[in-house]
Motif scaffolding. Structure first.
Motif, short mmCIF file in Angstrom:
data_model
loop_
_atom_site.label_atom_id
_atom_site.label_comp_id
_atom_site.label_asym_id
_atom_site.label_seq_id
_atom_site.Cartn_x
_atom_site.Cartn_y
_atom_site.Cartn_z
N THR A 14 0.74 -1.03 -0.09
CA THR A 14 -0.19 0.11 0.02
C THR A 14 0.80 1.29 0.11
N GLY A 15 2.15 1.05 0.04
CA GLY A 15 2.96 2.26 -0.06
C GLY A 15 3.22 2.89 -1.43
N ALA A 196 5.12 20.41 6.03
CA ALA A 196 4.60 20.74 4.34
C ALA A 196 5.89 21.15 3.36
N ASP A 197 6.81 21.91 4.10
CA ASP A 197 7.89 22.20 3.15
C ASP A 197 8.83 20.97 2.67
N ALA A 198 8.84 20.39 3.99
CA ALA A 198 9.92 19.14 3.73
C ALA A 198 9.10 18.08 2.73
N LEU A 199 8.04 18.03 2.89
CA LEU A 199 7.36 16.92 1.94
C LEU A 199 7.22 17.39 0.49
N ASN A 200 7.55 18.53 0.03
CA ASN A 200 7.40 18.98 -1.18
C ASN A 200 8.71 18.91 -1.94
N MET A 206 7.36 10.41 -3.48
CA MET A 206 7.68 9.29 -2.49
C MET A 206 6.64 9.27 -1.04
N GLY A 207 7.07 8.13 -0.41
CA GLY A 207 6.32 8.27 0.86
C GLY A 207 6.88 9.05 1.76
N ALA A 208 6.00 9.55 2.76
CA ALA A 208 6.53 10.62 3.73
C ALA A 208 7.77 10.32 4.46
N LYS A 209 8.22 9.00 5.12
CA LYS A 209 9.28 8.92 5.63
C LYS A 209 10.44 9.12 4.64
N VAL A 210 10.39 8.44 3.31
CA VAL A 210 11.90 8.57 2.53
C VAL A 210 11.72 10.08 2.08
#
Length: 389
Positions: A14-15, A196-200, A206-210
């Protein structure tokens, strides 16, 4: 060599990597079948995937999600199981030909161990397996018919550059990094970045952790450790090169001074397709790379002062023993705490540095030592977290 349909176990279906792996399986119905699907807690998506691909077994880690998943699939002849032990068992099922380890973090270690013991081909997307236990895993591979084909775009690129070459004639690995969203940020700006900045991420989905690991450049540190074990390459011969366009996925320099590079659009379907099809290259009608669109390819050195987690990865592999395991555990806790809004982006390296300096070093750990180290390092990280609140 498997000549018929390959039965694929997708661990972490599911990832991000898992769902893209299923895209490839769907693209080549005459070559692949999804025979096992596993997830951590997203039972609804797992149930939809099971209905579509009809695996023989699905496994979920979360006890609260298990009854919901079992009920959702009660009308189908699919075995529904619960827990980490069942995921490891599923990876070793006799009918499974290829195990895609797309689980995130430390959780991917023991299923990979089970797959190696069972002699499976492993499409490795879980870099933490080799970060935590690289020496143990490579030792096990020597005693098994199991083979690892890397899925990470960088390691797939290195792998492809080495096909047909004598590995003894490779002098250096040039491991490329996008630099993430904060490549041009000052140290002061990094103190104020949001989740939000870091996830952009500028290039990859990619997934949130990576994605957080990419923003902090921890991901590149992990990939350096992974490359050290995958290709038997000393860390001193692995150079990190920031390449913001993410078109050259990595390079290998040979003893005669020549360099081979693997290029492609920044799309994880490409290395997944290569890993599942290997040693065959699978034909696809998906859009390829237009070099005229990327006529300006640039390279620069990473800033180890601004992104200290990258330096900590080199420190950890030089220390050896269980230190990379400590590094990984501390980072997992740091990323989770940042995503939950408990700490700042710049607190993550502070937490990792504290944990690395306060968790005992074991020079030659066993697999059991590494399991215990992971728990101990998480406890040390939690101690640091409790002190800042």
């Amino acid at each position: 060599m498997i000549t018929g349909i390959k039965n694929i176990a997708v661990l972490g279906s599911t990832g991000s990597i898992g769902t893209q792996t299923l895209d490839i399986i769907e693209e080549y119905p005459g070559k692949f079948k999804a025979s096992v699907l596993t997830a951590r807690r997203n039972w609804e998506l797992l149930a939809r995937q099971a209905r579509k691909f009809r695996p023989s077994k699905v496994v979920i880690s979360d006890p609260l999600s298990y009854p919901k998943l079992k009920d959702a699939l009660s009308d189908l002849p699919i075995e529904v199981a619960l827990g980490a032990d069942e995921i490891a068992s599923a990876a070793a099922l006799p009918e499974v030909d290829v195990v895609v380890t797309a689980m995130v973090g430390y959780s991917g270690l023991l299923p990979t161990v089970a797959a190696i013991k069972a002699g499976k081909t492993i499409a490795l997307a879980n870099k933490e397996t080799l970060v935590v236990a690289g020496e143990i895993i490579t030792g096990m591979l020597k005693e098994s018919k199991s083979e690892i084909v890397p899925v990470d775009s960088e390691h797939s690129a290195i792998f492809q550059c080495l096909v047909g070459e004598k590995k003894s004639q490779a002098r250096k690995i040039l491991l490329t990094a996008s630099g993430g969203p904060f490549r041009k940020f000052s140290a002061e700006m990094l103190e104020k970045v949001t989740v939000a900045d870091a996830l952009n991420h500028p290039n990859w989905q990619m997934g949130a952790k990576v994605t957080i690991d990419s923003a902090s450049m921890m991901n590149k540190g992990f990939e350096m450790i992974e490359a050290r074990w995958l290709f038997n390459c000393p860390p001193a011969n692995i150079e990190i090169v920031v390449h913001p366009q993410s078109i050259i996925h990595s390079m290998v320099e040979f003893v005669d001074g020549s360099i081979k590079a693997q290029l492609g659009v920044p799309d994880m379907h490409l290395p997944i397709r290569y890993a599942l099809g290997y040693p065959e290259r699978l034909s696809t009608d998906k859009p390829g790379l237009s070099l005229s669109q990327y006529s300006n390819l640039t390279f620069e050195a990473p800033d180890y002062q601004k992104f200290p987690l990258l330096q900590f990865a080199f420190d950890a592999i030089h220390a050896g023993g269980n230190m990379p395991c400590i590094l990984n555990a501390a980072n997992e806790r740091g990323v989770a705490s940042f995503l939950n809004g408990k700490i700042k982006f710049t607190d993550m390296p502070r937490l990792v540095e504290y944990t690395m300096s306060h968790t005992p070093l074991i020079a030659s750990p066993s697999l059991e030592d590494l399991v215990a180290t992971n728990s101990e390092a998480l406890a040390v990280a939690d101690q640091w977290l409790s002190n800042i609140f």
